[in-house]
Design an enzyme around this catalytic site. Structure first.
Site, PDB file in Angstrom:
ATOM      1  N   ASP A 291     -15.781 -15.248  -2.379  1.00 12.96           N
ATOM      2  CA  ASP A 291     -15.952 -13.802  -2.167  1.00 12.96           C
ATOM      3  C   ASP A 291     -17.320 -13.311  -2.650  1.00 12.96           C
ATOM      4  OD1 ASP A 291     -15.165 -11.327  -1.298  1.00 12.96           O
ATOM      5  OD2 ASP A 291     -14.097 -10.822  -3.134  1.00 12.96           O
ATOM      6  N   GLY A 292     -17.810 -12.279  -1.991  1.00 16.53           N
ATOM      7  CA  GLY A 292     -19.048 -11.620  -2.428  1.00 16.53           C
ATOM      8  C   GLY A 292     -20.256 -11.950  -1.569  1.00 16.53           C
ATOM      9  N   ASN A 293     -20.037 -12.634  -0.455  1.00 19.24           N
ATOM     10  CA  ASN A 293     -21.180 -13.014   0.406  1.00 19.24           C
ATOM     11  C   ASN A 293     -21.947 -11.807   0.931  1.00 19.24           C
ATOM     12  OD1 ASN A 293     -20.302 -15.601   0.113  1.00 19.24           O
ATOM     13  ND2 ASN A 293     -19.465 -15.818   2.172  1.00 19.24           N
TER      14      ASN A 293
ATOM     15  N   ARG B 257     -11.932 -17.164  -8.323  1.00 22.36           N
ATOM     16  CA  ARG B 257     -12.364 -16.101  -7.413  1.00 22.36           C
ATOM     17  C   ARG B 257     -13.636 -15.459  -7.955  1.00 22.36           C
ATOM     18  NH1 ARG B 257      -9.188 -11.615  -3.900  1.00 22.36           N
ATOM     19  NH2 ARG B 257     -11.051 -10.888  -2.833  1.00 22.36           N
TER      20      ARG B 257
ATOM     21  N   LEU C 171      -5.210 -12.242  -5.491  1.00 19.57           N
ATOM     22  CA  LEU C 171      -5.140 -13.480  -4.703  1.00 19.57           C
ATOM     23  C   LEU C 171      -5.382 -13.254  -3.212  1.00 19.57           C
ATOM     24  CD1 LEU C 171      -2.199 -15.751  -5.900  1.00 19.57           C
ATOM     25  CD2 LEU C 171      -4.635 -16.267  -5.798  1.00 19.57           C
TER      26      LEU C 171
ATOM     27  N   GLU D 236      -6.541 -11.566   7.715  1.00 19.09           N
ATOM     28  CA  GLU D 236      -7.052 -10.180   7.735  1.00 19.09           C
ATOM     29  C   GLU D 236      -8.515 -10.119   8.198  1.00 19.09           C
ATOM     30  OE1 GLU D 236      -5.419 -11.548   5.028  1.00 19.09           O
ATOM     31  OE2 GLU D 236      -3.517 -10.591   5.552  1.00 19.09           O
ATOM     32  N   ASN D 237      -9.258 -11.219   8.006  1.00 15.03           N
ATOM     33  CA  ASN D 237     -10.679 -11.219   8.401  1.00 15.03           C
ATOM     34  C   ASN D 237     -10.886 -11.079   9.916  1.00 15.03           C
ATOM     35  OD1 ASN D 237     -11.730 -13.568   5.812  1.00 15.03           O
ATOM     36  ND2 ASN D 237     -11.786 -11.345   5.808  1.00 15.03           N
ATOM     37  N   TRP D 238      -9.807 -11.252  10.700  1.00 13.95           N
ATOM     38  CA  TRP D 238      -9.924 -11.026  12.151  1.00 13.95           C
ATOM     39  C   TRP D 238     -10.324  -9.581  12.441  1.00 13.95           C
ATOM     40  CZ3 TRP D 238     -10.606 -14.867  15.275  1.00 13.95           C
ATOM     41  CH2 TRP D 238      -9.966 -16.083  15.057  1.00 13.95           C
TER      42      TRP D 238
ATOM     43  N   ARG E 149     -21.954  -8.626  -0.213  1.00 15.08           N
ATOM     44  CA  ARG E 149     -22.608  -7.846  -1.280  1.00 15.08           C
ATOM     45  C   ARG E 149     -23.869  -8.558  -1.756  1.00 15.08           C
ATOM     46  NH1 ARG E 149     -17.726  -7.429  -5.059  1.00 15.08           N
ATOM     47  NH2 ARG E 149     -16.924  -8.947  -3.571  1.00 15.08           N
TER      48      ARG E 149
ATOM     49  N   HIS F 288     -23.147 -15.128   4.628  1.00 13.15           N
ATOM     50  CA  HIS F 288     -22.185 -16.197   4.935  1.00 13.15           C
ATOM     51  C   HIS F 288     -22.870 -17.564   5.005  1.00 13.15           C
ATOM     52  CE1 HIS F 288     -19.094 -13.335   5.149  1.00 13.15           C
ATOM     53  NE2 HIS F 288     -19.420 -12.813   6.320  1.00 13.15           N
TER      54      HIS F 288
HETATM   55  C1  FPP Z   1     -15.894 -13.436   1.768  1.00 15.68           C
HETATM   56  O1  FPP Z   1     -17.015 -12.663   1.370  1.00 15.68           O
HETATM   57  C2  FPP Z   1     -16.297 -14.526   2.672  1.00 15.68           C
HETATM   58  C3  FPP Z   1     -15.887 -14.676   3.967  1.00 15.68           C
HETATM   59  C4  FPP Z   1     -14.974 -13.730   4.629  1.00 15.68           C
HETATM   60  C5  FPP Z   1     -16.377 -15.783   4.825  1.00 15.68           C
HETATM   61  C6  FPP Z   1     -16.632 -17.074   4.105  1.00 15.68           C
HETATM   62  C7  FPP Z   1     -16.935 -18.152   5.062  1.00 15.68           C
HETATM   63  C8  FPP Z   1     -17.880 -19.079   4.879  1.00 15.68           C
HETATM   64  C9  FPP Z   1     -18.720 -19.152   3.661  1.00 15.68           C
HETATM   65  C10 FPP Z   1     -18.083 -20.123   5.932  1.00 15.68           C
HETATM   66  C11 FPP Z   1     -17.371 -21.375   5.538  1.00 15.68           C
HETATM   67  C12 FPP Z   1     -17.622 -22.442   6.458  1.00 15.68           C
HETATM   68  C13 FPP Z   1     -16.848 -23.551   6.583  1.00 15.68           C
HETATM   69  C14 FPP Z   1     -17.385 -24.667   7.333  1.00 15.68           C
HETATM   70  C15 FPP Z   1     -15.498 -23.698   6.000  1.00 15.68           C
HETATM   71  P1  FPP Z   1     -17.102 -11.182   1.910  1.00 15.68           P
HETATM   72  O2  FPP Z   1     -17.709 -11.215   3.262  1.00 15.68           O
HETATM   73  O3  FPP Z   1     -15.741 -10.557   1.840  1.00 15.68           O
HETATM   74  O4  FPP Z   1     -18.076 -10.509   0.893  1.00 15.68           O
HETATM   75  P2  FPP Z   1     -17.942  -9.075   0.247  1.00 15.68           P
HETATM   76  O5  FPP Z   1     -16.733  -9.116  -0.646  1.00 15.68           O
HETATM   77  O6  FPP Z   1     -19.214  -8.929  -0.517  1.00 15.68           O
HETATM   78  O7  FPP Z   1     -17.807  -8.089   1.375  1.00 15.68           O
END
Ligand code: FPP
Length: 227
Positions: A14-16, A176, A183, A61-63, A18, A31
């Site tokens: 999580d956190g990509n 996490r 979770l 839910e990510n859909w 941000r 990502h």
């Molecule tokens: C959550 O951070 C991350 C995701 C929804 C996507 C993660 C997917 C990958 C890193 C790709 C993995 C690849 C393979 C091959 C398995 P967020 O987007 O919810 O970040 P945020 O909480 O800051 O909004």
């Protein structure tokens, strides 16, 4: 490092977004960085003797995210299938997927199944990628599989053996990053005795030092399994 090495670690990446936003980068760059971190963590775990890793890559839910973001994540998975997972195959690591494959593009599914098959004899560790995954949906699907057999009794063993993670030890640790303390539908069945580590660092910044610190702290915690 002390010896009590966990058999299995689950990770909610999580956190990509941000991380990317704070750097003035695009969501997809977040990502991309998250995917690089996954690869680093697989190496660290391998070196430290952690045999099983379960990554939450894309939830049911990510859909609901934008089509652009969804297709970018699916592309990362597709690229990994042709390239990164091939590398893991050579390292004798088994690849498995958890989640509702029916919602994924057919071409991707076929590739996923091919990689699972090709690596099924590998025995120096397993990497599970949870894609289109939800813990409740996994349990419902397992129960449905049990009742397909009319004489079957619904038991913990019967349900457990129909989960996507069957054969993989329950996670000793769930990590996490990203600051949230929940979770979010990850490993609902499997997490009953997991030790939780919620850390503020965004996933792309997660460091080896933090990883080793978690394993050390885990090895010092007393797990009583209700006794
Ligand atoms: C959550 O951070 C991350 C995701 C929804 C996507 C993660 C997917 C990958 C890193 C790709 C993995 C690849 C393979 C091959 C398995 P967020 O987007 O919810 O970040 P945020 O909480 O800051 O909004």
């Amino acid at each position: 490092m002390k010896t009590n090495i966990p058999k299995c670690i689950g990770i909610i990446m999580d956190g990509n977004r941000r991380w990317a936003r704070e750097k003035g980068l695009s969501t997809v760059a977040g990502h991309e960085a998250g995917y690089k971190k996954l690869q680093e963590v697989v190496n660290w775990a391998h070196e430290l003797g952690v045999k099983n890793l379960i990554f939450y890559a894309f939830s049911s839910e990510n859909w609901n995210r934008s089509p652009k973001e969804v297709s970018y994540i699916m592309n990362l998975v597709e690229n990994a299938l042709g390239d990164y997972f091939e590398k893991l195959k050579e390292k004798n690591i088994r690849i498995r997927f958890a989640g509702d494959k029916k919602r994924l593009p057919e071409k991707l599914c076929l590739k996923m199944e091919e990689v699972e098959k090709k690596t099924s004899e590998n025995n120096d560790g397993t990497v599970v990628a949870c894609i289109s995954y939800g813990g409740r949906q996994e349990i419902v699907s397992a129960v449905n599989k049990v009742i397909e057999n009319k004489n079957a009794e619904i038991t913990e063993e019967a349900i457990g053996s129909n989960l996507d993670t069957y054969g993989i030890p329950d996670p000793d640790i769930i990590i996490r990053p990203g600051g949230e303390r929940r979770l979010s539908n990850f490993l609902t069945w499997q997490s009953i005795y997991s030790e939780f580590f919620f850390i503020p660092t965004y996933w792309p910044d997660f460091s080896r030092e933090e990883f080793e610190k978690i394993i050390k702290e885990y090895s010092e915690r007393e797990r009583r399994f209700g006794q």
